[in-house]
Design an enzyme around this catalytic site. Structure first.
Site, short mmCIF file in Angstrom:
data_model
loop_
_atom_site.label_atom_id
_atom_site.label_comp_id
_atom_site.label_asym_id
_atom_site.label_seq_id
_atom_site.Cartn_x
_atom_site.Cartn_y
_atom_site.Cartn_z
N ASN A 76 -31.96 53.81 11.48
CA ASN A 76 -32.48 53.32 12.73
C ASN A 76 -33.39 54.33 13.37
O ASN A 76 -34.32 54.18 13.97
CB ASN A 76 -31.17 53.48 13.74
CG ASN A 76 -30.48 52.14 13.50
OD1 ASN A 76 -31.07 51.03 12.95
ND2 ASN A 76 -29.33 52.16 13.93
N GLU A 97 -24.13 53.94 6.32
CA GLU A 97 -24.49 55.30 6.10
C GLU A 97 -23.37 56.15 6.69
O GLU A 97 -22.38 55.85 7.54
CB GLU A 97 -25.54 55.34 7.44
CG GLU A 97 -26.92 55.14 7.06
CD GLU A 97 -28.11 55.33 8.25
OE1 GLU A 97 -28.92 56.05 7.90
OE2 GLU A 97 -27.61 54.83 9.11
N SER A 125 -24.72 53.47 16.42
CA SER A 125 -25.86 53.27 15.55
C SER A 125 -26.87 54.62 15.74
O SER A 125 -27.96 55.01 14.98
CB SER A 125 -26.91 52.05 16.19
OG SER A 125 -26.18 51.15 16.57
N HIS A 180 -21.72 53.90 9.67
CA HIS A 180 -22.77 52.91 9.93
C HIS A 180 -22.94 51.94 9.18
O HIS A 180 -23.53 52.19 8.06
CB HIS A 180 -23.92 53.88 10.37
CG HIS A 180 -24.97 53.00 11.04
ND1 HIS A 180 -26.50 52.95 10.91
CD2 HIS A 180 -24.75 51.88 11.99
CE1 HIS A 180 -26.87 52.30 11.82
NE2 HIS A 180 -25.96 51.59 12.54
N1 3HC Z 1 -20.48 36.19 5.24
C1 3HC Z 1 -20.83 36.40 3.76
N2 3HC Z 1 -21.86 36.14 3.30
C2 3HC Z 1 -23.01 35.83 4.15
C3 3HC Z 1 -22.71 35.61 5.43
C4 3HC Z 1 -21.41 36.06 5.91
N3 3HC Z 1 -21.11 36.24 7.39
N4 3HC Z 1 -23.87 35.29 5.96
C5 3HC Z 1 -24.88 35.09 5.05
N5 3HC Z 1 -24.10 35.39 3.70
C6 3HC Z 1 -24.91 35.13 2.46
C7 3HC Z 1 -24.95 33.73 2.26
O1 3HC Z 1 -24.13 33.30 1.61
C8 3HC Z 1 -26.17 33.92 1.20
O2 3HC Z 1 -25.62 34.30 -0.32
P1 3HC Z 1 -26.29 33.97 -1.43
O3 3HC Z 1 -27.61 34.75 -1.44
O4 3HC Z 1 -25.44 34.23 -2.58
O5 3HC Z 1 -26.64 32.38 -1.52
C9 3HC Z 1 -26.80 35.21 1.48
O6 3HC Z 1 -26.10 35.97 2.47
C10 3HC Z 1 -28.09 34.88 2.49
O7 3HC Z 1 -27.71 34.03 3.51
P2 3HC Z 1 -28.70 32.89 4.04
O8 3HC Z 1 -29.41 32.19 2.87
O9 3HC Z 1 -27.98 32.20 5.10
O10 3HC Z 1 -30.19 33.60 4.84
P3 3HC Z 1 -31.20 34.08 4.33
O11 3HC Z 1 -31.46 34.22 2.94
O12 3HC Z 1 -32.36 33.70 5.39
O13 3HC Z 1 -30.96 35.81 4.63
C11 3HC Z 1 -30.33 37.53 5.92
C12 3HC Z 1 -30.37 36.13 6.00
C13 3HC Z 1 -29.54 38.10 4.99
C14 3HC Z 1 -30.12 38.04 7.47
C15 3HC Z 1 -32.02 38.21 5.73
O14 3HC Z 1 -32.85 37.54 6.77
C16 3HC Z 1 -32.01 39.75 5.93
O15 3HC Z 1 -31.80 40.40 5.11
N6 3HC Z 1 -32.51 40.02 7.16
C17 3HC Z 1 -32.75 41.57 7.44
C18 3HC Z 1 -31.62 42.00 8.01
C19 3HC Z 1 -31.54 43.31 8.44
O16 3HC Z 1 -32.67 44.07 8.33
N7 3HC Z 1 -30.30 43.98 8.87
C20 3HC Z 1 -30.51 45.19 9.24
C21 3HC Z 1 -30.63 45.20 10.64
S1 3HC Z 1 -30.56 46.87 11.36
C22 3HC Z 1 -28.74 47.27 11.52
O17 3HC Z 1 -27.78 46.42 11.27
C23 3HC Z 1 -28.61 48.61 12.09
C24 3HC Z 1 -27.71 48.35 13.63
O18 3HC Z 1 -27.53 49.97 13.76
C25 3HC Z 1 -29.00 48.19 14.54
#
Ligand code: 3HC
Length: 289
Positions: free
Chosen positions: A188, A150, A117, A138
């Site tokens: 990040n 990334e 990250s 990433h």
């Molecule tokens: N596999 C496949 N699809 C999945 C899944 C999985 N494991 N988990 C969820 N999904 C799909 C669902 O089927 C759903 O699909 P649809 O829109 O076609 O129905 C979609 O993803 C959304 O899932 P949910 O309805 O269960 O949940 P939410 O609508 O509440 O969304 C979330 C959840 C996508 C996590 C949303 O809250 C979000 O985008 N949050 C922000 C995430 C973010 O910022 N991530 C980056 C973090 S930083 C990082 O990773 C970098 C690291 O280095 C720190």
């Protein structure tokens, strides 16, 4: 690319393995031992079963996806991999040991990538057998859902390596942002100061957990507030990243929020430990302050 090895069967490694297998490639999944790698595959099975239950994929597609993931107990079978992706804990010494050990079996045309990250790619490349075939890749959490990868070439990375890895990322249906090898890369570098600042705001009692998150959800249209997102990423991972930013730049704007340090010391690491800024023991998360 046909065969991908993923080292690290945690949140990111399992997400990467699931996504790669969903796109028809064979995956070897490893961790500190075979039992942990098997546990990672079990988590993928749970995730894929949910998708079947919600009608997102067919049962036979899920079965085929899972059959393409093979947990492995050591690195030897990875000599057949076109790409080895390290997705272990965000600690440089752990990653370097992996590059040295897995490097011994890296095929002559294969690429070694790190899902770090924030740790400099150029520096880690020295622990791989060939820095020209070493690169940062990433992913974002949850990997199957997030649209971005990334790509971070180090100083010695060959342009052919960057092109092949970009093709691989796009083949997963993701869009690529190319970043120079600077601390925190692009996303990040922007995200972690925001999360860290949210913890300062909480520590100074400017507002409570719910209002900080509500403010960013409604005021900025973010899908999750910064504290909820920190719990989702893992507070230990957040602290590791902000520490790398602080250590590599020596800029005081990246000093870790004392409350973030305390939470990690308490073992309150977010969703994965059942408690972070929210308590996850019940049906719905409850703010802890
Ligand atoms: N596999 C496949 N699809 C999945 C899944 C999985 N494991 N988990 C969820 N999904 C799909 C669902 O089927 C759903 O699909 P649809 O829109 O076609 O129905 C979609 O993803 C959304 O899932 P949910 O309805 O269960 O949940 P939410 O609508 O509440 O969304 C979330 C959840 C996508 C996590 C949303 O809250 C979000 O985008 N949050 C922000 C995430 C973010 O910022 N991530 C980056 C973090 S930083 C990082 O990773 C970098 C690291 O280095 C720190």
């Amino acid at each position: 690319m046909r065969t991908i090895a993923v080292i690290g069967a945690g949140q990111m490694g399992t997400g990467i393995a699931q996504t790669v297998a969903a796109h028809g490639m064979q995956v070897m999944l490893s961790d500190i031992d075979l039992a942990t790698a098997n546990g990672g595959k079990a988590k993928i099975e749970t995730s894929v079963t949910k998708l079947v239950g919600r009608g997102k994929i067919e049962a036979d597609q899920a079965e085929a996806l899972l059959s393409r993931i093979t947990p492995v107990g050591d690195y030897a079978p990875m000599e057949a991999a076109d790409l080895i992706i390290e997705a272990a804990t965000e600690r440089e010494e752990i990653k370097n040991t992996i590059f040295e050990r897995a490097g011994k079996v890296l095929g002559p045309d294969a690429i070694m990538a790190s899902n770090t990250s924030s740790i400099p790619i150029t520096r880690m490349a020295n622990h791989s057998p060939d820095p020209e075939r070493f690169i940062g890749l990433h992913f974002f959490n949850p990997v199957p859902v997030m649209g971005l990868i990334e790509v971070i070439p180090g100083l010695a990375t060959a342009s052919q390596t960057t092109d092949r890895v970009t093709g691989f990322a796009e083949g997963l249906g993701k869009q690529v942002v190319l970043s120079q090898d600077e601390p925190g890369f692009v996303v990040n570098r922007i995200l972690l100061p925001m999360i860290n600042e949210a913890v300062f705001v909480l520590g100074q009692s400017t507002a409570g957990i719910e209002d900080i998150d509500k403010g960013c959800r409604l005021g900025l249209n973010h899908p999750m507030g910064p504290l909820q997102l920190a719990d989702f990423v893992g507070l230990d991972t957040c602290l590791d990243i902000i520490k790398v930013l602080y250590k590599t730049t020596r800029d005081s704007k990246y000093r870790p929020a004392p409350l973030l340090v305390k939470y990690v010391e308490a073992g309150w690491l977010g969703r994965k430990s059942g408690r972070g800024f929210y308590d996850y023991s019940g049906d719905a998360p409850v703010p802890t302050r």
